[in-house]
Motif scaffolding. Sequence first.
Motif, mmCIF file in Angstrom:
data_model
loop_
_atom_site.group_PDB
_atom_site.id
_atom_site.type_symbol
_atom_site.label_atom_id
_atom_site.label_comp_id
_atom_site.label_asym_id
_atom_site.label_seq_id
_atom_site.Cartn_x
_atom_site.Cartn_y
_atom_site.Cartn_z
ATOM 1 N N TRP A 1 35.116 43.972 40.195
ATOM 2 C CA TRP A 1 35.399 42.575 40.543
ATOM 3 C C TRP A 1 34.060 42.618 41.135
ATOM 4 C CZ3 TRP A 1 40.002 45.240 41.096
ATOM 5 C CH2 TRP A 1 40.401 44.316 42.512
ATOM 6 N N TRP B 1 45.958 41.740 44.922
ATOM 7 C CA TRP B 1 46.855 41.327 44.353
ATOM 8 C C TRP B 1 47.888 41.165 43.242
ATOM 9 C CZ3 TRP B 1 42.556 36.638 41.956
ATOM 10 C CH2 TRP B 1 41.383 36.940 42.631
ATOM 11 N N ALA C 1 47.959 41.774 39.283
ATOM 12 C CA ALA C 1 47.345 42.984 38.902
ATOM 13 C C ALA C 1 47.767 44.643 39.713
ATOM 14 C CB ALA C 1 45.708 43.078 39.190
ATOM 15 N N PHE C 2 47.852 44.572 40.557
ATOM 16 C CA PHE C 2 49.039 45.338 41.501
ATOM 17 C C PHE C 2 49.933 46.141 41.988
ATOM 18 C CE2 PHE C 2 43.860 44.396 41.556
ATOM 19 C CZ PHE C 2 43.585 45.214 40.752
ATOM 20 N N GLU D 1 46.443 35.948 37.772
ATOM 21 C CA GLU D 1 45.860 35.861 36.564
ATOM 22 C C GLU D 1 46.471 36.330 35.642
ATOM 23 O OE1 GLU D 1 46.183 39.022 39.861
ATOM 24 O OE2 GLU D 1 45.000 40.077 38.978
ATOM 25 N N TRP E 1 43.058 46.994 35.589
ATOM 26 C CA TRP E 1 43.345 46.083 36.026
ATOM 27 C C TRP E 1 44.635 45.960 35.485
ATOM 28 C CZ3 TRP E 1 38.667 42.156 35.063
ATOM 29 C CH2 TRP E 1 37.811 42.569 36.358
ATOM 30 N N PHE F 1 41.147 37.391 29.722
ATOM 31 C CA PHE F 1 41.965 37.783 31.200
ATOM 32 C C PHE F 1 41.102 37.122 31.947
ATOM 33 C CE2 PHE F 1 42.436 40.378 35.312
ATOM 34 C CZ PHE F 1 43.849 40.193 34.863
ATOM 35 N N TRP G 1 41.377 34.894 36.208
ATOM 36 C CA TRP G 1 42.342 34.455 37.635
ATOM 37 C C TRP G 1 41.479 33.738 38.217
ATOM 38 C CZ3 TRP G 1 38.719 38.843 36.343
ATOM 39 C CH2 TRP G 1 38.051 39.638 37.711
HETATM 40 C C1 TMO Z 1 42.150 41.978 39.874
HETATM 41 N N1 TMO Z 1 41.372 41.243 39.164
HETATM 42 C C2 TMO Z 1 40.726 39.857 40.289
HETATM 43 C C3 TMO Z 1 40.426 41.395 38.413
HETATM 44 O O1 TMO Z 1 42.440 40.173 38.321
#
Ligand code: TMO
Length: 353
Positions: free
Chosen positions: A75, A122, A125-126, A151, A197, A240, A242
Motif C-alpha cells: 500500500w 497497523w 491489520a497486523f 481500517e 492485510w 475495505f 482505512w
Molecule cells: C494495512 N492497511 C493500511 C492497508 O490497512
Amino acid sequence: MIKARPMVAALVAIALLASACGDDEGDEPAATDAPAAAPDADAEDATAEAPAEPADEAAAAADSSDPIRIPLHNWSSQLVGAEVVGGILEEAGFSVEYVPSDSQVVYQSMCDGDIELVHEVWEGAFGVAFQEQVDKGCVLDWATHNAVTREEWWYPIYVEEQCPGLPDWEALNACAHLFATAETGDKGRFLGGPVDWLKGDEERVEGLGMNFEVINAGSAATLWAELDAASADNTPIVLFNWTPNFVEAVYEGRFIEFPTFEDACRTDPAWGINSELTHDCGNPADGYLKTGVGEHFPEKWPTAAAIMQRMDFTNPMLAAMAAAVDVDGKEASEAAQEWLAANEDLWRGWIAG
Ligand code: TMO
C-alpha cells in the motif's frame, strides 16, 4: 484552462487514477515497482563512495555496517514511508536494503533475523501477528507514532440513500442484496483488501451472521479502480478502506459501525453478541500505528535504534504520502525524495535527538 481549481484538480486526479488502474486489475500496484535501492543513492549520497562503511558521524562506531533491511509492502503510504525511513537512515550514515515482504509474515521474518524493522504496524491489520512475536520476545514494540488509525468496511456516501440506517452494520446487512454480484449470488459482496492485510473479514461475517461474501482484491489498485467505477454511476459498493489514506481527500464516505472492538472479541468466543464465535465486532476505531524492530536491532545498531524511536509519523503525513502516489501518480521513490526535501528540519531533529 489556465489553472486547475481544487475541485477540478480532484476530478482530474480521479480520472487519472481510473485510467492508471483500469487496465491492471489484479496486478500489483504500480508503486511496488520501487527499485531495490534508493534511486539516487549514487548521485549525492556519501555512502555510495564507501558502501561498506557508515560515512556520517551520526553512525557511531558501535553500530554495525551491515545493511538495515526494510520491508516493502503493498500500500502506498508504506512504500513511500519505507524509502523515507531508509533515506533518513542513509543520511545518518547507515546502509539500507529494501525487501518486498508479505505484511503478515514480516513479523516472523523479523524473528528469523531477515528483516530489521517495520515502521507501519497497523493495529487493525497486523496487531495480532505483531503481538504474537512481541509476546515471544523476538520482536520489540519499539515506538508508537502520533497517527491514529482505522481500517474497516467503508462505503461512498451515496450508498446512504440506497440503504437507510447506515453506517450501522445491521442496516448494512439488511441491504445485503444491494451489493450482490454474479460472483456472490444472493449474498452481498464485501470487497476486501489483499489477503495478507486482514485475516478477520470472513470470521466477522460468520461471527455476526452476515449475509455477505468476502471477495479479496488482488491489490490496492483494484480497490481504488472499483471505487472509482462504482462512484461514476452510484453503484452500491462496500469495500475495505482505512485512514489515514488519500481516499478521504477525494471521496466522501463512512466506515461501517460494527460492535465496538475489544481484544477479547478476537480470542474469546463467549465475548459479544455471538457466544459461540470470535470476531463478532469491528476493527479498532482508534488503532495504533507502531514501529517494531527485531530483538537484536538495538544491540547491533544502537544509534539507528534511537533514531527509529524518535521517528514519529502523523495522520496528515501518511495521508500525504499516499496521495503523492494514488492521486498525483508519483513513483514511491520520487514521493519519498520529495518528502525528505520538504521535511528536512524535522528528520534532522530525529537524527540529532
Ligand atoms: C494495512 N492497511 C493500511 C492497508 O490497512
